[in-house]
Write an enzyme that holds these catalytic residues in place. Structure first.
Site, PDB file in Angstrom:
ATOM      1  CG  ASP A   8      -1.826   1.242   1.279  1.00  0.00           C
ATOM      2  OD1 ASP A   8      -2.327   1.619   0.207  1.00  0.00           O
ATOM      3  OD2 ASP A   8      -2.037   1.824   2.359  1.00  0.00           O
ATOM      4  CB  SER A   9       0.285   4.725  -0.886  1.00  0.00           C
ATOM      5  OG  SER A   9      -0.890   4.985  -0.134  1.00  0.00           O
ATOM      6  CE1 TYR A  40       1.942   4.614  -4.062  1.00  0.00           C
ATOM      7  CE2 TYR A  40       0.353   2.806  -4.050  1.00  0.00           C
ATOM      8  CZ  TYR A  40       1.647   3.252  -3.925  1.00  0.00           C
ATOM      9  OH  TYR A  40       2.641   2.354  -3.680  1.00  0.00           O
ATOM     10  N   GLY A  41      -3.461   8.378  -4.521  1.00  0.00           N
ATOM     11  CA  GLY A  41      -4.790   8.742  -5.018  1.00  0.00           C
ATOM     12  C   GLY A  41      -4.895  10.122  -5.617  1.00  0.00           C
ATOM     13  CB  CYS A  71      -3.796   0.213  -2.239  1.00  0.00           C
ATOM     14  SG  CYS A  71      -3.902   1.861  -2.940  1.00  0.00           S
ATOM     15  CG  ASN A  72     -10.113   0.790  -1.353  1.00  0.00           C
ATOM     16  OD1 ASN A  72     -11.159   0.176  -1.467  1.00  0.00           O
ATOM     17  ND2 ASN A  72      -9.462   0.855  -0.203  1.00  0.00           N
ATOM     18  CB  THR A  73      -5.726   4.313  -5.055  1.00  0.00           C
ATOM     19  OG1 THR A  73      -6.334   5.046  -3.993  1.00  0.00           O
ATOM     20  CG2 THR A  73      -5.382   5.243  -6.191  1.00  0.00           C
ATOM     21  CB  CYS A 180      -8.981   5.293   1.212  1.00  0.00           C
ATOM     22  SG  CYS A 180      -7.242   5.602   1.590  1.00  0.00           S
ATOM     23  CG  HIS A 182      -3.984   5.632   4.400  1.00  0.00           C
ATOM     24  ND1 HIS A 182      -3.648   4.873   3.309  1.00  0.00           N
ATOM     25  CD2 HIS A 182      -2.811   6.115   4.891  1.00  0.00           C
ATOM     26  CE1 HIS A 182      -2.338   4.912   3.138  1.00  0.00           C
ATOM     27  NE2 HIS A 182      -1.794   5.656   4.086  1.00  0.00           N
TER      28      HIS A 182
HETATM   29  N1  DGL Z   1      -4.581   3.456   1.039  1.00  0.00           N
HETATM   30  C1  DGL Z   1      -4.855   3.706  -0.316  1.00  0.00           C
HETATM   31  C2  DGL Z   1      -6.231   3.339  -0.770  1.00  0.00           C
HETATM   32  O1  DGL Z   1      -6.796   2.406  -0.234  1.00  0.00           O
HETATM   33  C3  DGL Z   1      -4.212   4.865  -1.009  1.00  0.00           C
HETATM   34  C4  DGL Z   1      -4.139   6.184  -0.318  1.00  0.00           C
HETATM   35  C5  DGL Z   1      -3.298   7.143  -1.145  1.00  0.00           C
HETATM   36  O2  DGL Z   1      -2.091   6.909  -1.199  1.00  0.00           O
HETATM   37  O3  DGL Z   1      -3.852   8.076  -1.735  1.00  0.00           O
HETATM   38  O4  DGL Z   1      -6.770   3.931  -1.673  1.00  0.00           O
END
Ligand code: DGL
Length: 236
Positions: A8-9, A40-41, A71-73, A180, A182
């Site tokens: 994940d990020s 990432y997003g 990570c959803n993104t 997300c 996070h």
């Molecule tokens: N934790 C990530 C997600 O589930 C990415 C968050 C990010 O880096 O923008 O989308």
């Protein structure tokens, strides 16, 4: 020995790892925490793909045959691309729990996710496949929230969540999809504003799917202890 690769990020992936450890207590995990490239997003899809290819190749180099995209993104932007490119690897994705929210019959659902996730075609497909007539689904691109959580900036998290609340407090929201990985780390702040709301995330489903795929592909080792080796990109 085959470890389960997870990435994940940043720290968000830990919310998925918690569930993975419960489902697979006799496996070990290698968690690639890409804090260096967080968020990432808020990057474009091509940049996300490049970053992720690098991580996937690192995990393959470490002997991982199954990789959990915590990570959803990344999942919504490029899981098909990754499955196509690395055909011998089993990829498990994490997606916003929109289907779960619709199956449970909530009327007013807020979906919080990164701008890239909200803009993805996959989220559209999830809504089309799950939505019946009566639900109202509000998509909220939460610019800056994943990063505020990553760096532990509580004031910024509060500010951002408060402003989402201000925009939607007249909508009688019954459930919030934490799209997300996070965001479960900000549950306290979210429920400070959105009282009596159910929070939904997909990490338990991800862990169960991981176990199912490991059984299917003969990847269960039963030789681990639920240990998690964390590699942070800032230290590489
Ligand atoms: N934790 C990530 C997600 O589930 C990415 C968050 C990010 O880096 O923008 O989308």
């Amino acid at each position: 020995m085959c470890r389960v690769g997870v990435f994940d990020s940043g720290i968000g992936g830990l919310t998925v790892i918690e569930e993975l450890k419960k489902e697979l207590p006799k496996e070990d995990f290698l968690f690639y925490e890409d804090s260096l490239n967080n968020p990432y997003g808020e990057k474009d899809n091509e940049t996300i793909k490049k970053i992720v290819e690098n991580i996937v190749e690192y995990l393959i180099g470490q002997g991982c045959k199954i990789i959990v995209i915590a990570c959803n993104t990344v999942t919504t932007v490029c899981i098909s691309y990754l499955r196509n490119k690395y055909k011998n690897i089993v990829f498990i994705g994490t997606e916003p729990a929109i289907k779960l929210a619709c199956d449970k019959g909530y009327e007013n659902v807020l979906v919080m996710a990164t701008p890239a996730t909200i803009a993805s075609e996959r989220v559209n497909v999830l809504i089309t496949n799950s939505k019946k007539d009566f639900e109202n689904i509000y998509l909220v691109p939460c610019d800056g929230l994943a990063n505020a959580i990553e760096v532990g900036d509580i004031l910024r998290q509060d500010e951002l969540i408060h402003s989402i609340y201000e925009s939607y407090n007249d909508k009688n929201i019954n459930a919030i999809v934490l799209g997300c990985t996070h965001y479960p780390m900000a549950k306290k702040i979210i429920t400070k504003y959105f009282k009596n709301v159910d929070l939904l995330d997909g990490s338990n489903g991800v862990a169960r799917e991981c176990k199912r795929q490991m059984l299917l592909h003969n990847l269960i080792t039963n030789k681990g202890n639920g240990d998690v080796l964390i590699i942070n990109s800032k230290d590489r």
